[in-house]
Design an enzyme around this catalytic site. Structure first.
Site, mmCIF file in Angstrom:
data_model
loop_
_atom_site.group_PDB
_atom_site.id
_atom_site.type_symbol
_atom_site.label_atom_id
_atom_site.label_comp_id
_atom_site.label_asym_id
_atom_site.label_seq_id
_atom_site.Cartn_x
_atom_site.Cartn_y
_atom_site.Cartn_z
ATOM 1 N N GLY A 221 0.816 -1.210 0.000
ATOM 2 C CA GLY A 221 0.000 0.000 0.000
ATOM 3 C C GLY A 221 0.842 1.249 0.000
ATOM 4 O O GLY A 221 1.940 1.276 -0.568
ATOM 5 N N GLY A 226 1.646 2.304 5.350
ATOM 6 C CA GLY A 226 2.593 1.242 5.656
ATOM 7 C C GLY A 226 3.563 1.626 6.753
ATOM 8 O O GLY A 226 3.898 0.813 7.619
ATOM 9 N N GLU A 245 5.424 -3.278 1.465
ATOM 10 C CA GLU A 245 5.729 -2.636 0.180
ATOM 11 C C GLU A 245 5.008 -1.290 0.186
ATOM 12 O O GLU A 245 3.786 -1.239 0.241
ATOM 13 C CB GLU A 245 5.245 -3.498 -0.983
ATOM 14 C CG GLU A 245 5.518 -2.887 -2.344
ATOM 15 C CD GLU A 245 4.848 -3.655 -3.464
ATOM 16 O OE1 GLU A 245 4.330 -3.008 -4.398
ATOM 17 O OE2 GLU A 245 4.835 -4.900 -3.407
ATOM 18 N N CYS A 282 2.445 -0.872 -9.030
ATOM 19 C CA CYS A 282 3.509 -0.455 -8.116
ATOM 20 C C CYS A 282 4.848 -0.335 -8.816
ATOM 21 O O CYS A 282 5.766 0.312 -8.298
ATOM 22 C CB CYS A 282 3.610 -1.436 -6.954
ATOM 23 S SG CYS A 282 3.730 -3.165 -7.455
#
Length: 509
Positions: A221, A226, A245, A282
């Site tokens: 996220g 995070g 991540e 991502c």
């Protein structure tokens, strides 16, 4: 709408679809974690575990049409993309089943006594055991591959760890359907359904990482979310591993020779990569260092033509759309920043892909242009035009950690001529995966895969994709001078489980 209700929303219209569940209370979280903790012993049998993972893939495939339809209604990612993602997810489950069958992940090492060594070596036998209950935080942009049935769940279950998943609010109905498929697969092999728990709600996510029976966590996220959970995991009375991540710029360097050789090909390929999934990957390339001059102009022209042809798209939710529109506008307003194809709002709920340009010199020193060195989630990238290799080196020296870094070189440079090797060496400290003459979007599920990089890309040096992702949920234990009858079967001399292992320094199949 009650704060305790969880609704499925349609990002194309912003309207509610259905009430899915209630947000989990602290008692609900405690109940799910304790049930998962009590189910640990049921996962001890590797044969059962492997069969469970394969059946989970079968159950997901059997529910494919409903899963894809529901996920598309909640994410607007499109049936083709979601069908492929579900297939990837099922492949991943089966790949971990094969890893469990093989047993090499247990890393069995046996050293028999050696009185002649200095100091003397006693009988030592080492292997890896599951950590315990794993909290999994689902991602918004991958409702299958990085959510309830995704890589964190698959690798944790393969390691023998029950999971409790915190569903993402962007696809709660999809999460419920996927969890039901996994639980059905568990029941088919006599496993408690509690090996896969599911909770909804922000408070549930915070409660999970703080629960004393949670042994580790996996997160995909934002940097903000995070980092908050990472700090909470470290601040516990007993800290736990937090494999997060968080965010990645995924820089790309195009050499002058590469641009001269194939500018149009690179420009078109970049457009496809940075707009794939409406820029919500991502590993989207967010900063591209391309040469100034005619060859770089050709690259920029091909990029502009390809990006301008990309249809407007819908982002995962209104919050992300607002963030993208505001972020693109803020970046475009910086001095010396151009927008050959302007990114931003299109229709009432859609966005237009675009890219920004800036002289690379603007990025070599601290200042307002540092904003261009931060990820902007959505279909936008920054094309930084450099005048010298020194400018490239100075920009790279200022970049944070990334999941990927990409280098485009000419055919001569690929054969060892010119600066290719030096540039690759300069990119290596910045990322977990280095791509040469390709694009980072698309993360293969393979044993050699590395999906993780220096902070803030991830909070640990491990990978969340590929066979070695299982290592995150294991810890080594050594038995010294232990009577043979008391040893786990994995460590006995007769090797009843037929495991690969290292004995007295020699690797044996």
């Amino acid at each position: 709408m009650s704060a305790a209700e969880v609704w499925s929303l349609d990002p194309r219209t912003g309207e509610r679809r259905e009430r899915v569940a209630a947000e989990a209370s602290a008692r609900d979280v405690d109940r799910a974690v304790r049930a998962a903790h009590d189910a640990r012993a049921a996962l001890a049998d590797r044969a059962v575990r492997a069969a469970f993972l394969r059946t989970a893939a079968d159950r997901l495939e059997a529910a494919r049409d409903r899963l894809v339809e529901t996920a598309d209604a909640e994410t607007a990612l499109g049936a083709p993309r979601l069908t492929g993602e579900l297939a990837r997810t099922c492949y991943q489950l089966r790949a971990f089943a094969a890893i469990v069958d093989e047993g090499a992940f247990l890393d069995v090492i046996i050293d028999h006594p050696d009185a002649s060594a200095t100091p003397p070596v006693p009988d030592l036998r080492r292997y890896k055991v599951p950590l315990g209950v794993v909290a999994v935080y689902a991602a918004s942009n991958f409702p299958f591959a990085f959510s309830v049935p995704g890589g964190d769940t698959a690798s944790a279950l393969a390691a023998g760890c029950p999971v409790v998943v915190k569903a993402h609010p962007d696809h709660p109905a999809t999460s419920e359907l996927a969890a039901a498929a996994l639980r059905d697969a568990a029941a088919a092999h006599g496993l408690p359904e509690a090996v896969v728990g599911l909770v909804h709600g922000f408070d549930a996510g915070v409660g999970l990482v703080r629960h004393p029976l949670v042994a580790a966590a996996g997160f995909t996220g934002s940097v903000r979310g995070g980092r908050a959970l990472f700090d909470a995991a470290a601040a516990r009375p007993v800290p736990i591993p937090f494999h997060g991540e968080l965010g990645s710029l995924n820089p790309v360097v195009v050499t002058g020779a590469a641009a001269a050789e194939r500018a149009e090909e690179i420009g078109t390929g970049l457009a496809g990569s940075m707009t794939l999934g409406t820029g919500q990957f991502c590993v989207k390339p967010g900063l591209v260092l391309a040469p100034a001059g005619p060859a770089g102009d050709r690259l920029a022209g091909a990029l502009a033509e390809a990006v301008a042809a990309v249809p407007e798209g819908v982002l995962l939710d209104g919050r992300m759309r607002d963030g993208f529109v505001a972020g693109a506008a803020e970046r475009a307003a910086l001095p010396d920043v151009g927008a050959p194809v302007a990114p931003g709002a299109a229709g009432e709920r859609t966005v237009a892909a675009g890219f920004l340009t800036v002289p690379a010199a603007r990025l070599t020193e601290e200042g307002p242009h540092d904003l261009l060195l931060e990820e902007c989630f959505g279909p936008v990238t920054v094309l930084a035009r450099y005048a010298s290799e020194d400018e490239v080196a100075r920009v790279l020296s200022r970049l944070p950690g990334n999941l990927t870094a990409t280098l485009h070189v000419s055919s001569g440079e690929a054969a060892g001529e010119g600066p290719g090797a030096a540039l690759l060496a300069a990119l290596t400290p910045l990322a977990g995966r280095l791509v040469v003459n390709g694009w980072p979007t698309g993360v293969a599920v393979a044993y050699a895969q590395q999906h993780g990089g220096p902070y803030p890309a991830t909070t640990s040096p491990s990978t969340s994709v590929g066979g070695t992702a299982i290592d995150r949920w294991l810890r080594p234990v050594a038995y010294q001078s232990t009577p043979h009858a008391l040893l786990p079967a994995e460590l006995r001399d007769d090797n009843p489980l037929k495991l690969p292992r290292r004995v007295d320094g020699v690797l044996r199949p």
